[in-house]
Design a protein around this motif. Sequence first.
Motif, mmCIF file in Angstrom:
data_model
loop_
_atom_site.group_PDB
_atom_site.id
_atom_site.type_symbol
_atom_site.label_atom_id
_atom_site.label_comp_id
_atom_site.label_asym_id
_atom_site.label_seq_id
_atom_site.Cartn_x
_atom_site.Cartn_y
_atom_site.Cartn_z
ATOM 1 N N LYS A 25 1.135 15.596 5.653
ATOM 2 C CA LYS A 25 2.198 16.114 6.088
ATOM 3 C C LYS A 25 3.429 14.924 6.154
ATOM 4 C CE LYS A 25 2.662 16.385 11.135
ATOM 5 N NZ LYS A 25 1.863 16.595 12.442
ATOM 6 N N LYS A 26 2.911 13.665 5.654
ATOM 7 C CA LYS A 26 3.448 12.260 6.011
ATOM 8 C C LYS A 26 4.323 11.965 4.818
ATOM 9 C CE LYS A 26 2.934 10.128 9.763
ATOM 10 N NZ LYS A 26 3.578 9.970 11.188
ATOM 11 N N LEU A 27 3.886 12.696 3.667
ATOM 12 C CA LEU A 27 4.974 12.899 2.618
ATOM 13 C C LEU A 27 6.200 13.734 2.913
ATOM 14 C CD1 LEU A 27 2.633 12.901 -0.779
ATOM 15 C CD2 LEU A 27 4.007 10.822 -0.382
ATOM 16 N N LYS A 28 5.960 14.284 3.407
ATOM 17 C CA LYS A 28 7.049 15.718 3.883
ATOM 18 C C LYS A 28 7.871 14.830 5.268
ATOM 19 C CE LYS A 28 4.648 20.158 3.009
ATOM 20 N NZ LYS A 28 4.425 21.305 3.728
ATOM 21 N N ASP A 29 7.168 14.012 5.203
ATOM 22 C CA ASP A 29 8.455 13.220 6.698
ATOM 23 C C ASP A 29 9.168 11.631 5.948
ATOM 24 O OD1 ASP A 29 10.042 11.790 8.886
ATOM 25 O OD2 ASP A 29 7.775 11.608 9.630
ATOM 26 N N LYS A 30 10.390 12.376 5.736
ATOM 27 C CA LYS A 30 11.424 11.906 4.542
ATOM 28 C C LYS A 30 11.240 10.206 5.656
ATOM 29 C CE LYS A 30 12.286 14.502 0.964
ATOM 30 N NZ LYS A 30 10.369 14.499 0.467
ATOM 31 N N SER A 31 11.466 10.111 7.073
ATOM 32 C CA SER A 31 11.933 9.235 7.546
ATOM 33 C C SER A 31 10.537 8.262 7.908
ATOM 34 C CB SER A 31 11.849 9.812 8.782
ATOM 35 O OG SER A 31 11.488 10.367 9.711
ATOM 36 N N PHE A 32 9.252 8.340 7.281
ATOM 37 C CA PHE A 32 8.051 7.711 6.980
ATOM 38 C C PHE A 32 7.851 7.163 5.545
ATOM 39 C CE2 PHE A 32 3.533 7.232 6.444
ATOM 40 C CZ PHE A 32 3.049 6.307 7.741
ATOM 41 N N ALA A 33 8.164 5.566 5.975
ATOM 42 C CA ALA A 33 7.896 4.888 4.731
ATOM 43 C C ALA A 33 8.878 5.723 3.654
ATOM 44 C CB ALA A 33 6.263 5.121 4.046
ATOM 45 N N ARG A 34 10.375 5.213 3.734
ATOM 46 C CA ARG A 34 11.134 5.606 3.221
ATOM 47 C C ARG A 34 11.423 4.491 1.502
ATOM 48 N NH1 ARG A 34 15.005 4.864 8.573
ATOM 49 N NH2 ARG A 34 14.456 6.770 9.412
ATOM 50 N N GLY A 35 10.698 3.546 1.477
ATOM 51 C CA GLY A 35 10.395 3.550 0.322
ATOM 52 C C GLY A 35 9.976 3.967 -0.655
ATOM 53 N N VAL A 36 8.879 4.292 -0.300
ATOM 54 C CA VAL A 36 8.371 5.274 -1.205
ATOM 55 C C VAL A 36 8.689 6.024 -1.674
ATOM 56 C CG1 VAL A 36 6.101 6.290 -1.432
ATOM 57 C CG2 VAL A 36 5.875 4.496 -0.123
ATOM 58 N N ASN A 37 9.114 6.158 -3.097
ATOM 59 C CA ASN A 37 9.675 7.463 -3.617
ATOM 60 C C ASN A 37 8.497 8.375 -3.973
ATOM 61 O OD1 ASN A 37 10.229 9.189 -5.872
ATOM 62 N ND2 ASN A 37 11.875 7.483 -7.364
ATOM 63 N N ARG A 38 8.701 9.305 -3.066
ATOM 64 C CA ARG A 38 8.096 10.988 -3.111
ATOM 65 C C ARG A 38 8.137 11.592 -4.968
ATOM 66 N NH1 ARG A 38 8.250 8.410 1.967
ATOM 67 N NH2 ARG A 38 7.864 10.029 3.159
ATOM 68 N N GLU A 39 8.855 11.938 -5.089
ATOM 69 C CA GLU A 39 9.970 12.257 -6.722
ATOM 70 C C GLU A 39 8.655 11.371 -7.678
ATOM 71 O OE1 GLU A 39 13.036 12.327 -8.117
ATOM 72 O OE2 GLU A 39 13.993 13.303 -6.816
ATOM 73 N N GLU A 40 8.019 10.061 -6.978
ATOM 74 C CA GLU A 40 7.499 9.143 -8.109
ATOM 75 C C GLU A 40 5.918 9.559 -7.941
ATOM 76 O OE1 GLU A 40 8.669 5.273 -8.579
ATOM 77 O OE2 GLU A 40 9.872 5.601 -10.356
ATOM 78 N N VAL A 41 5.795 9.798 -6.784
ATOM 79 C CA VAL A 41 4.270 9.836 -6.291
ATOM 80 C C VAL A 41 3.679 11.339 -7.162
ATOM 81 C CG1 VAL A 41 2.553 11.035 -4.290
ATOM 82 C CG2 VAL A 41 4.422 8.904 -3.799
ATOM 83 N N TYR A 42 4.570 12.214 -6.954
ATOM 84 C CA TYR A 42 4.283 13.934 -6.946
ATOM 85 C C TYR A 42 4.760 13.856 -9.375
ATOM 86 C CZ TYR A 42 4.097 16.007 -3.099
ATOM 87 O OH TYR A 42 3.817 16.001 -1.491
ATOM 88 N N ALA A 43 4.910 12.384 -9.653
ATOM 89 C CA ALA A 43 5.285 13.220 -10.766
ATOM 90 C C ALA A 43 3.541 11.438 -11.225
ATOM 91 C CB ALA A 43 5.826 11.326 -11.586
ATOM 92 N N GLY A 44 3.523 10.746 -10.714
ATOM 93 C CA GLY A 44 2.305 9.956 -11.159
ATOM 94 C C GLY A 44 0.806 11.264 -10.998
ATOM 95 N N LEU A 45 1.221 12.399 -9.652
ATOM 96 C CA LEU A 45 -0.350 13.032 -10.037
ATOM 97 C C LEU A 45 -0.542 13.614 -11.564
ATOM 98 C CD1 LEU A 45 0.329 14.524 -6.269
ATOM 99 C CD2 LEU A 45 -1.173 12.466 -7.046
#
Length: 191
Positions: free
Chosen positions: A142-162
């Motif tokens: 849920k927090k990953l979908k909230d772009k305003s939360f922890a803006r410095g975290v690159n969501r694309e890299e999270v999913y690429a890492g997984l």
Amino acid sequence: MTDTLWPSREKAWSLLTEFTQNPQLIKHALAVEAVMRQIALQHGEDVDLFGLVGLLHDFDYERFPEIGQHTIEGGKILAAAGFPDRIIRAIQSHVSENHIPRETLLEKAIFAADELTGFIVAVTLVRPSQSLSEVTAQSVKKKLKDKSFARGVNREEVYAGLSGLGVTLEDFVPFILDALKPHADVLGLNP
């Protein structure tokens, strides 16, 4: 399995604390170290090797935060201190802008563990109790979908890492939580 070819954890800790003064960055290093050790255990790999990469992956960030310097300058420092290329390459590969292909499990693991571990800690710290026990895969998703939360975290890299590690968010979040829980007090995540 322990390989005596690796420098000691004490040597790595000394470098980390020499180059990193921010207590949050030190906690991040300890958190990623814990996750990397668990990945090594799960896959029958060298726990000390994986732990060193986790502990040192951002050791140079305070002094060299710029893309093109972070991990590159650190790699020079590590080489001068006697750390082998395998550790240096893994650390440098966790920064996408370095364009180092992640080929080994060690390289894929540090890339997957870094961003998501930091994100899970951030999710924990906004919980009322600031306790890891309140965090679930669903709350992280849920927090990953909230772009305003922890803006410095690159969501694309999270999913690429997984994807690179061959795990799902639903499986890897509980894995990270289990790896962090024994260290919760040191990490400030179990008030």
